[in-house]
Design a protein around this motif. Structure first.
Motif, PDB file in Angstrom:
ATOM      1  N   TYR A 128      31.392  11.160  53.914  1.00 15.46           N
ATOM      2  CA  TYR A 128      32.803  10.843  54.125  1.00 15.46           C
ATOM      3  C   TYR A 128      33.129  11.369  55.513  1.00 15.46           C
ATOM      4  O   TYR A 128      33.238  12.574  55.713  1.00 15.46           O
ATOM      5  CB  TYR A 128      33.656  11.524  53.048  1.00 15.46           C
ATOM      6  N   GLY A 129      33.255  10.481  56.471  1.00 12.25           N
ATOM      7  CA  GLY A 129      33.318  10.909  57.866  1.00 12.25           C
ATOM      8  C   GLY A 129      34.692  11.038  58.458  1.00 12.25           C
ATOM      9  O   GLY A 129      34.843  10.941  59.668  1.00 12.25           O
ATOM     10  N   PHE A 130      35.727  11.265  57.631  1.00 12.12           N
ATOM     11  CA  PHE A 130      37.087  11.262  58.152  1.00 12.12           C
ATOM     12  C   PHE A 130      37.779  12.608  57.944  1.00 12.12           C
ATOM     13  O   PHE A 130      38.991  12.688  57.869  1.00 12.12           O
ATOM     14  CB  PHE A 130      37.891  10.130  57.513  1.00 12.12           C
ATOM     15  N   LEU A 131      36.971  13.684  57.847  1.00 12.27           N
ATOM     16  CA  LEU A 131      37.513  15.033  57.779  1.00 12.27           C
ATOM     17  C   LEU A 131      37.446  15.663  59.172  1.00 12.27           C
ATOM     18  O   LEU A 131      36.818  15.126  60.090  1.00 12.27           O
ATOM     19  CB  LEU A 131      36.710  15.878  56.784  1.00 12.27           C
ATOM     20  N   LEU A 132      38.095  16.822  59.325  1.00 12.24           N
ATOM     21  CA  LEU A 132      38.076  17.498  60.618  1.00 12.24           C
ATOM     22  C   LEU A 132      36.660  17.862  61.040  1.00 12.24           C
ATOM     23  O   LEU A 132      36.357  17.947  62.234  1.00 12.24           O
ATOM     24  CB  LEU A 132      38.943  18.764  60.561  1.00 12.24           C
ATOM     25  N   THR A 133      35.758  18.099  60.062  1.00  8.61           N
ATOM     26  CA  THR A 133      34.379  18.467  60.374  1.00  8.61           C
ATOM     27  C   THR A 133      33.507  17.253  60.652  1.00  8.61           C
ATOM     28  O   THR A 133      32.312  17.393  60.895  1.00  8.61           O
ATOM     29  CB  THR A 133      33.771  19.266  59.213  1.00  8.61           C
ATOM     30  N   GLY A 134      34.072  16.041  60.590  1.00 11.63           N
ATOM     31  CA  GLY A 134      33.297  14.835  60.822  1.00 11.63           C
ATOM     32  C   GLY A 134      32.227  14.663  59.766  1.00 11.63           C
ATOM     33  O   GLY A 134      32.475  14.837  58.578  1.00 11.63           O
ATOM     34  N   ASN A 135      31.017  14.338  60.206  1.00 14.46           N
ATOM     35  CA  ASN A 135      29.904  14.138  59.272  1.00 14.46           C
ATOM     36  C   ASN A 135      29.110  15.408  59.000  1.00 14.46           C
ATOM     37  O   ASN A 135      28.082  15.375  58.337  1.00 14.46           O
ATOM     38  CB  ASN A 135      28.961  13.051  59.801  1.00 14.46           C
ATOM     39  N   GLN A 136      29.547  16.539  59.539  1.00 16.93           N
ATOM     40  CA  GLN A 136      28.862  17.798  59.294  1.00 16.93           C
ATOM     41  C   GLN A 136      29.203  18.342  57.917  1.00 16.93           C
ATOM     42  O   GLN A 136      30.334  18.221  57.454  1.00 16.93           O
ATOM     43  CB  GLN A 136      29.233  18.832  60.351  1.00 16.93           C
ATOM     44  N   TRP A 137      28.232  18.939  57.274  1.00 14.20           N
ATOM     45  CA  TRP A 137      28.447  19.633  56.011  1.00 14.20           C
ATOM     46  C   TRP A 137      28.283  21.133  56.243  1.00 14.20           C
ATOM     47  O   TRP A 137      27.280  21.569  56.819  1.00 14.20           O
ATOM     48  CB  TRP A 137      27.438  19.186  54.948  1.00 14.20           C
ATOM     49  N   LYS A 138      29.242  21.902  55.765  1.00 13.88           N
ATOM     50  CA  LYS A 138      29.137  23.356  55.817  1.00 13.88           C
ATOM     51  C   LYS A 138      28.905  23.871  54.405  1.00 13.88           C
ATOM     52  O   LYS A 138      29.682  23.565  53.488  1.00 13.88           O
ATOM     53  CB  LYS A 138      30.406  23.977  56.398  1.00 13.88           C
ATOM     54  N   LEU A 139      27.848  24.648  54.231  1.00 15.78           N
ATOM     55  CA  LEU A 139      27.537  25.228  52.929  1.00 15.78           C
ATOM     56  C   LEU A 139      27.391  26.734  53.097  1.00 15.78           C
ATOM     57  O   LEU A 139      26.772  27.208  54.061  1.00 15.78           O
ATOM     58  CB  LEU A 139      26.247  24.635  52.356  1.00 15.78           C
ATOM     59  N   THR A 140      27.936  27.476  52.152  1.00 12.57           N
ATOM     60  CA  THR A 140      27.931  28.933  52.227  1.00 12.57           C
ATOM     61  C   THR A 140      27.269  29.502  50.977  1.00 12.57           C
ATOM     62  O   THR A 140      27.587  29.099  49.851  1.00 12.57           O
ATOM     63  CB  THR A 140      29.354  29.484  52.345  1.00 12.57           C
ATOM     64  N   GLY A 141      26.330  30.427  51.189  1.00  9.27           N
ATOM     65  CA  GLY A 141      25.654  31.087  50.082  1.00  9.27           C
ATOM     66  C   GLY A 141      25.435  32.550  50.393  1.00  9.27           C
ATOM     67  O   GLY A 141      26.016  33.092  51.355  1.00  9.27           O
ATOM     68  N   ALA A 142      24.570  33.192  49.624  1.00  4.29           N
ATOM     69  CA  ALA A 142      24.304  34.617  49.831  1.00  4.29           C
ATOM     70  C   ALA A 142      23.684  34.890  51.196  1.00  4.29           C
ATOM     71  O   ALA A 142      23.810  35.998  51.733  1.00  4.29           O
ATOM     72  CB  ALA A 142      23.381  35.130  48.718  1.00  4.29           C
ATOM     73  N   ASP A 143      23.009  33.889  51.767  1.00  2.00           N
ATOM     74  CA  ASP A 143      22.380  34.068  53.082  1.00  2.00           C
ATOM     75  C   ASP A 143      23.262  33.576  54.226  1.00  2.00           C
ATOM     76  O   ASP A 143      22.790  33.362  55.342  1.00  2.00           O
ATOM     77  CB  ASP A 143      21.021  33.364  53.121  1.00  2.00           C
ATOM     78  N   GLY A 144      24.552  33.377  53.960  1.00  2.00           N
ATOM     79  CA  GLY A 144      25.486  33.052  55.024  1.00  2.00           C
ATOM     80  C   GLY A 144      25.878  31.585  55.072  1.00  2.00           C
ATOM     81  O   GLY A 144      25.668  30.829  54.114  1.00  2.00           O
ATOM     82  N   ASP A 145      26.447  31.197  56.211  1.00  2.00           N
ATOM     83  CA  ASP A 145      26.924  29.826  56.404  1.00  2.00           C
ATOM     84  C   ASP A 145      25.822  28.961  57.009  1.00  2.00           C
ATOM     85  O   ASP A 145      25.047  29.411  57.858  1.00  2.00           O
ATOM     86  CB  ASP A 145      28.132  29.806  57.348  1.00  2.00           C
ATOM     87  N   HIS A 146      25.808  27.708  56.573  1.00  2.00           N
ATOM     88  CA  HIS A 146      24.853  26.742  57.110  1.00  2.00           C
ATOM     89  C   HIS A 146      25.608  25.466  57.466  1.00  2.00           C
ATOM     90  O   HIS A 146      26.294  24.886  56.622  1.00  2.00           O
ATOM     91  CB  HIS A 146      23.763  26.420  56.083  1.00  2.00           C
ATOM     92  N   TRP A 147      25.483  25.052  58.724  1.00  2.00           N
ATOM     93  CA  TRP A 147      26.076  23.800  59.174  1.00  2.00           C
ATOM     94  C   TRP A 147      24.963  22.761  59.264  1.00  2.00           C
ATOM     95  O   TRP A 147      23.986  22.956  59.995  1.00  2.00           O
ATOM     96  CB  TRP A 147      26.744  23.976  60.533  1.00  2.00           C
ATOM     97  N   ILE A 148      25.121  21.685  58.533  1.00  2.00           N
ATOM     98  CA  ILE A 148      24.096  20.656  58.461  1.00  2.00           C
ATOM     99  C   ILE A 148      24.662  19.332  58.980  1.00  2.00           C
ATOM    100  O   ILE A 148      25.763  18.930  58.592  1.00  2.00           O
ATOM    101  CB  ILE A 148      23.593  20.462  57.008  1.00  2.00           C
ATOM    102  N   GLN A 149      23.908  18.702  59.856  1.00  2.00           N
ATOM    103  CA  GLN A 149      24.246  17.361  60.311  1.00  2.00           C
ATOM    104  C   GLN A 149      23.304  16.396  59.592  1.00  2.00           C
ATOM    105  O   GLN A 149      22.194  16.138  60.042  1.00  2.00           O
ATOM    106  CB  GLN A 149      24.074  17.224  61.825  1.00  2.00           C
ATOM    107  N   PRO A 150      23.709  15.863  58.430  1.00  2.00           N
ATOM    108  CA  PRO A 150      22.785  15.043  57.644  1.00  2.00           C
ATOM    109  C   PRO A 150      22.482  13.716  58.326  1.00  2.00           C
ATOM    110  O   PRO A 150      23.293  13.183  59.079  1.00  2.00           O
ATOM    111  CB  PRO A 150      23.547  14.832  56.327  1.00  2.00           C
ATOM    112  N   ALA A 151      21.293  13.214  58.030  1.00  2.00           N
ATOM    113  CA  ALA A 151      20.914  11.873  58.501  1.00  2.00           C
ATOM    114  C   ALA A 151      21.516  10.870  57.516  1.00  2.00           C
ATOM    115  O   ALA A 151      20.951  10.611  56.460  1.00  2.00           O
ATOM    116  CB  ALA A 151      19.402  11.735  58.558  1.00  2.00           C
ATOM    117  N   TRP A 152      22.674  10.333  57.875  1.00  2.00           N
ATOM    118  CA  TRP A 152      23.404   9.527  56.901  1.00  2.00           C
ATOM    119  C   TRP A 152      23.037   8.048  57.006  1.00  2.00           C
ATOM    120  O   TRP A 152      22.741   7.538  58.075  1.00  2.00           O
ATOM    121  CB  TRP A 152      24.911   9.725  57.049  1.00  2.00           C
ATOM    122  N   SER A 153      23.076   7.411  55.842  1.00  2.00           N
ATOM    123  CA  SER A 153      22.839   5.967  55.778  1.00  2.00           C
ATOM    124  C   SER A 153      24.116   5.200  55.449  1.00  2.00           C
ATOM    125  O   SER A 153      24.168   3.988  55.594  1.00  2.00           O
ATOM    126  CB  SER A 153      21.774   5.644  54.723  1.00  2.00           C
TER     127      SER A 153
END
Length: 302
Positions: free
Chosen positions: A192-217
């Motif tokens: 869903y590419g219409f958020l402020l973060t664009g196509n990036q996904w941010k995921l947070t876990g015990a090892d911190g934050d991860h910003w992922i730029q997925p290869a979208w189809s």
């Protein structure tokens, strides 16, 4: 000069973008609307509108004046309501803009109850996933599921909206189940590419934050479409929980990376800033809070 009439005419022209449409809404001729605005510009000594044969838009000074005029007119409406609301039910037209998926899945099933409670209100619902301008498009209330951008509007938080990464059992059997956010780089993604973060996904876990730029189809502005394509095994999708819930129960989708969380969004009711919120708007927002959440957070989004 009829200053109040001129203010109403000017505001309606800005909202509708047209002298003819403003006249239709106010039940006045186009020439009458034009005279009201011309009188206002003459009294102020500034041009408020840029005009073409079919369209009118505010100048820089006109936009400032429009924002102040909105407050003035809402104060007048509030004063009128203050002396009548104690002995009368809310009535008139209430225009609401809402996201398509939330409108069909959550708002639609409860609208009849609101209508039964306030039978003298006319309710006009416009469902759209476009980012419409609540003021320019003439909505009393706009519902948004989002991370709000800066603006001069007021937003009341109705409910949090959790999100999760999902895929079909078939897709996971063919491509494997990601165990860490970095694994997402090897997977097909539906975004869903219409958020402020664009196509990036941010995921947070015990090892911190991860910003992922997925290869979208697929990139689309409707999460129900993402869900349906994910069910067909075309990739991973980051979905609002209320949209994925039924497919998860049926086993059509499975949640992955559950030790990590995406930043939650929220459902907000957005409306122009006024000192006195109109009764019909307040009652509608209170109804949403009653049905969907007990949070009562008002923030100015600037």
């Amino acid at each position: 000069m009829d200053k109040l009439g001129s203010l109403r005419a000017f505001v309606k022209v800005v909202e509708s973008g047209s002298f003819a449409e403003a006249g239709r809404q106010l039940r006045l001729s186009r020439s009458a609307i034009s005279k009201y605005v011309a009188d206002l510009e003459e009294s102020l000594g500034v041009q408020l509108l840029n005009r073409t044969t079919r369209h009118a838009s505010p100048t820089e000074n006109g936009q400032r004046y429009f924002e102040r005029a909105l407050v003035i007119l809402s104060e007048i409406e509030a004063a009128d309501q203050a002396v009548t609301q104690a002995q009368s039910a809310p009535r008139g037209l209430l225009r609401v803009n809402a996201p398509m998926s939330f409108g069909t899945m959550r708002l639609g099933p409860v609208l009849a109850d609101f209508m039964a409670r306030y039978g003298e209100l006319q309710l006009q619902i416009v469902l759209s996933d476009d980012l419409l301008d609540p003021v320019q498009d003439g909505f009393d209330v706009t519902l948004r599921i989002a991370e709000l951008e800066s603006s001069s509007l007021i937003a009341r938080k109705i409910m949090p909206v959790a999100r999760m990464i999902c895929a079909s059992p078939d897709y996971l059997a063919r491509h494997g189940t990601p165990k860490h956010p970095q694994d997402l780089r090897e997977h097909a993604s539906l975004t869903y590419g219409f958020l402020l973060t664009g196509n990036q996904w941010k995921l947070t876990g015990a090892d911190g934050d991860h910003w992922i730029q997925p290869a979208w189809s697929l990139c689309v502005n409707n999460a129900e479409v993402l869900r349906d394509v994910a069910i067909k095994g075309r990739g991973l999708a980051l979905l609002p929980e209320f949209i994925a819930a039924d497919a998860l129960k049926k086993g059509e989708l499975r949640a992955v990376l559950q030790d990590y969380s995406a930043p939650p969004l929220a459902l907000y009711a957005v409306y122009p800033p006024t000192r006195h919120l109109s009764v019909k708007v307040r009652l509608f927002i209170d109804f949403l809070v009653e049905r969907f959440g007990r949070e009562d957070e008002r923030v100015r989004t600037r």
